[in-house]
Scaffold this motif. Structure first.
Motif, short mmCIF file in Angstrom:
data_model
loop_
_atom_site.label_atom_id
_atom_site.label_comp_id
_atom_site.label_asym_id
_atom_site.label_seq_id
_atom_site.Cartn_x
_atom_site.Cartn_y
_atom_site.Cartn_z
N THR A 13 0.84 -1.21 0.00
CA THR A 13 0.00 0.00 0.00
C THR A 13 0.87 1.26 0.00
OG1 THR A 13 -0.14 -0.03 2.43
CG2 THR A 13 -1.87 -1.19 1.19
N LEU A 14 2.15 1.12 0.37
CA LEU A 14 3.04 2.27 0.32
C LEU A 14 3.25 2.75 -1.11
CD1 LEU A 14 5.74 1.17 2.93
CD2 LEU A 14 3.90 2.84 3.24
N ILE A 15 3.23 1.82 -2.06
CA ILE A 15 3.35 2.21 -3.46
C ILE A 15 2.11 2.98 -3.90
CG2 ILE A 15 3.53 1.33 -5.83
CD1 ILE A 15 5.19 -0.96 -4.79
N ASP A 16 0.93 2.52 -3.48
CA ASP A 16 -0.30 3.25 -3.80
C ASP A 16 -0.29 4.63 -3.17
OD1 ASP A 16 -1.22 1.01 -5.16
OD2 ASP A 16 -2.15 0.16 -3.36
N ALA A 17 0.24 4.72 -1.95
CA ALA A 17 0.32 6.03 -1.31
C ALA A 17 1.26 6.96 -2.07
CB ALA A 17 0.81 5.87 0.13
N ALA A 18 2.37 6.42 -2.57
CA ALA A 18 3.29 7.24 -3.34
C ALA A 18 2.66 7.71 -4.64
CB ALA A 18 4.57 6.45 -3.63
N ARG A 19 1.82 6.88 -5.25
CA ARG A 19 1.15 7.27 -6.49
C ARG A 19 0.12 8.36 -6.25
NH1 ARG A 19 -0.85 2.41 -10.05
NH2 ARG A 19 -0.92 4.15 -11.54
N THR A 20 -0.54 8.34 -5.08
CA THR A 20 -1.50 9.40 -4.77
C THR A 20 -0.81 10.74 -4.56
OG1 THR A 20 -1.40 8.92 -2.39
CG2 THR A 20 -3.07 7.75 -3.70
N LEU A 21 0.51 10.70 -4.29
CA LEU A 21 1.27 11.94 -4.11
C LEU A 21 1.85 12.45 -5.43
CD1 LEU A 21 3.14 11.07 -0.79
CD2 LEU A 21 1.13 12.53 -1.10
N GLY A 22 1.50 11.79 -6.52
CA GLY A 22 1.89 12.30 -7.83
C GLY A 22 2.95 11.52 -8.56
N LEU A 23 3.48 10.45 -7.98
CA LEU A 23 4.50 9.66 -8.66
C LEU A 23 3.86 8.66 -9.62
CD1 LEU A 23 7.01 8.81 -5.78
CD2 LEU A 23 7.22 10.58 -7.51
N SER A 24 4.52 8.45 -10.75
CA SER A 24 4.07 7.39 -11.65
C SER A 24 4.39 6.05 -11.02
CB SER A 24 4.77 7.52 -13.00
OG SER A 24 6.17 7.36 -12.85
N TYR A 25 3.82 4.97 -11.57
CA TYR A 25 4.03 3.66 -10.97
C TYR A 25 5.51 3.24 -11.01
CZ TYR A 25 3.28 -1.21 -9.71
OH TYR A 25 3.33 -2.42 -9.08
N PRO A 26 6.21 3.43 -12.16
CA PRO A 26 7.65 3.07 -12.15
C PRO A 26 8.45 3.88 -11.13
CG PRO A 26 6.86 3.26 -14.39
CD PRO A 26 5.77 3.79 -13.51
N ARG A 27 8.15 5.18 -11.02
CA ARG A 27 8.89 6.01 -10.06
C ARG A 27 8.53 5.63 -8.63
NH1 ARG A 27 9.11 12.26 -10.79
NH2 ARG A 27 10.68 11.84 -9.17
N ALA A 28 7.28 5.26 -8.39
CA ALA A 28 6.89 4.83 -7.05
C ALA A 28 7.62 3.55 -6.66
CB ALA A 28 5.38 4.62 -7.00
N VAL A 29 7.75 2.63 -7.61
CA VAL A 29 8.50 1.40 -7.34
C VAL A 29 9.96 1.72 -7.05
CG1 VAL A 29 9.35 -0.74 -8.38
CG2 VAL A 29 6.95 -0.08 -8.66
N ALA A 30 10.54 2.63 -7.87
CA ALA A 30 11.95 2.97 -7.70
C ALA A 30 12.20 3.71 -6.39
CB ALA A 30 12.42 3.82 -8.88
N LYS A 31 11.25 4.54 -5.96
CA LYS A 31 11.45 5.35 -4.77
C LYS A 31 11.08 4.62 -3.48
CE LYS A 31 12.62 9.40 -6.61
NZ LYS A 31 13.87 10.13 -6.26
N VAL A 32 10.16 3.68 -3.56
CA VAL A 32 9.64 3.04 -2.35
C VAL A 32 10.08 1.57 -2.24
CG1 VAL A 32 7.56 2.44 -1.05
CG2 VAL A 32 7.65 4.59 -2.33
N LEU A 33 9.83 0.80 -3.31
CA LEU A 33 10.08 -0.65 -3.23
C LEU A 33 11.57 -0.98 -3.28
CD1 LEU A 33 8.99 -3.54 -3.15
CD2 LEU A 33 8.81 -3.45 -5.66
N VAL A 34 12.27 -0.38 -4.22
CA VAL A 34 13.70 -0.73 -4.40
C VAL A 34 14.52 -0.44 -3.14
CG1 VAL A 34 15.79 -0.21 -5.71
CG2 VAL A 34 13.61 -0.52 -6.90
N PRO A 35 14.39 0.75 -2.50
CA PRO A 35 15.17 0.97 -1.26
C PRO A 35 14.83 -0.03 -0.16
CG PRO A 35 14.38 3.06 -2.12
CD PRO A 35 13.69 1.99 -2.91
N SER A 36 13.57 -0.44 -0.11
CA SER A 36 13.17 -1.40 0.92
C SER A 36 13.79 -2.78 0.67
CB SER A 36 11.65 -1.52 0.96
OG SER A 36 11.24 -2.49 1.90
N LEU A 37 14.00 -3.11 -0.61
CA LEU A 37 14.56 -4.42 -0.96
C LEU A 37 16.08 -4.38 -1.08
CD1 LEU A 37 12.08 -5.73 -3.68
CD2 LEU A 37 12.15 -6.30 -1.26
#
Length: 266
Positions: free
Chosen positions: A163-187
């Motif tokens: 849901t953090l990716i969805d939250a990032a998208r509601t703040l204006g990020l595209s899906y690829p950027r949301a993955v790069a900004k949220v998912l990749v650092p977590s992994l």
């Protein structure tokens, strides 16, 4: 603490110490022999010398083999990181049956004897018409390294809140950027951990690599076996010492970047 508990704790620590000593003794012997001046494996050494490390520096054939091993290990680890991450995401986010069975299948090369995997892949290559030695080695090492990535990334993804990716998208990020900004650092810890172990597993693999080498394209373990058969001298101990240092350096880097406790949890 009762007397029985003290005795039990002492026995546990003594057993653990004896086990560590038993496992580490061959490493200590290899390191000690590599610094000896004798042309044969002798302990204690008559005198100390760096002659075998100097011999390594002059061996063009050996460094060529090291270059091949490093290339294969680096590329196979990189490919395994991409494929393993995609597979882990698909397995975790997909809705289908037998998910755990597929995960078990992907990590099965870790459970099977290397010779069994090597023979199976040799027959598969023959049926597919794959004859190029370098490509065969690369594909084989991807199979070797993939389980480390799938197992580690899958476990890390299971703890991630998508849901953090969805939250990032509601703040204006595209899906690829949301993955790069949220998912990749977590992994990132999972990537570092699995990448390091995959690289070491590729560099150290012998039972599968032996099926796919020839006189011109060999990995370091195969070359070391040939050295033992043709000219057994402490040069092999020097190579082994450098491999031990490589493993130690990887652990130190992992501790600095991720932490050994977190690596163990993954």
């Amino acid at each position: 603490m009762t007397t029985t508990e003290r005795i039990a704790r002492i026995l546990v620590w003594c057993t653990a110490g004896a086990t560590v000593l038993f496992l580490m003794t061959p490493l200590f012997v290899a390191v000690a022999v590599s610094f000896g001046s004798s042309a044969v494996f002798t302990l204690p050494a008559p005198s100390w010398s760096l002659r075998w490390y100097e011999a390594l520096g002059r061996s063009r054939e050996l460094w060529s083999v090291v270059g091949t091993s490093v290339q294969i290990a680096f590329l196979s680890t990189l490919i395994a990181l991409v494929l393993g991450t995609l597979a882990a995401i698909g397995l975790l986010r997909g809705e289908f049956r037998a998910r755990e069975s597929i995960v078990t299948f992907l990590v099965s090369p870790l459970m099977l004897p290397g010779l069994v995997v090597g023979i199976a892949m040799l027959e598969a290559y023959r049926a597919a018409g794959l004859t190029n030695v370098w490509t065969s080695l690369l594909v084989a090492h991807v199979v070797i390294t993939l389980p480390y990535v799938v197992r580690t990334v899958y476990a890390s993804l299971a703890l991630f809140d998508f849901t953090l990716i969805d939250a990032a998208r509601t703040l204006g990020l595209s899906y690829p950027r949301a993955v790069a900004k949220v998912l990749v650092p977590s992994l990132a810890p999972a990537f570092v951990t699995s990448g390091m172990f995959a690289f070491l597993a590729s560099m150290d693999n012998y039972p599968i690599s032996i099926f796919f080498t020839d006189a011109w394209t060999k990995t370091l373990p195969i070359q070391m076996l040939q050295m033992v058969e043709e000219s057994p001298d402490p040069t092999i101990a020097a190579v082994s010492t450098l491999l031990i240092l490589l493993a130690a350096a990887v652990l130190v880097i992992g501790d600095r970047m991720v932490g050994l406790r977190r690596m163990a949890d993954l």
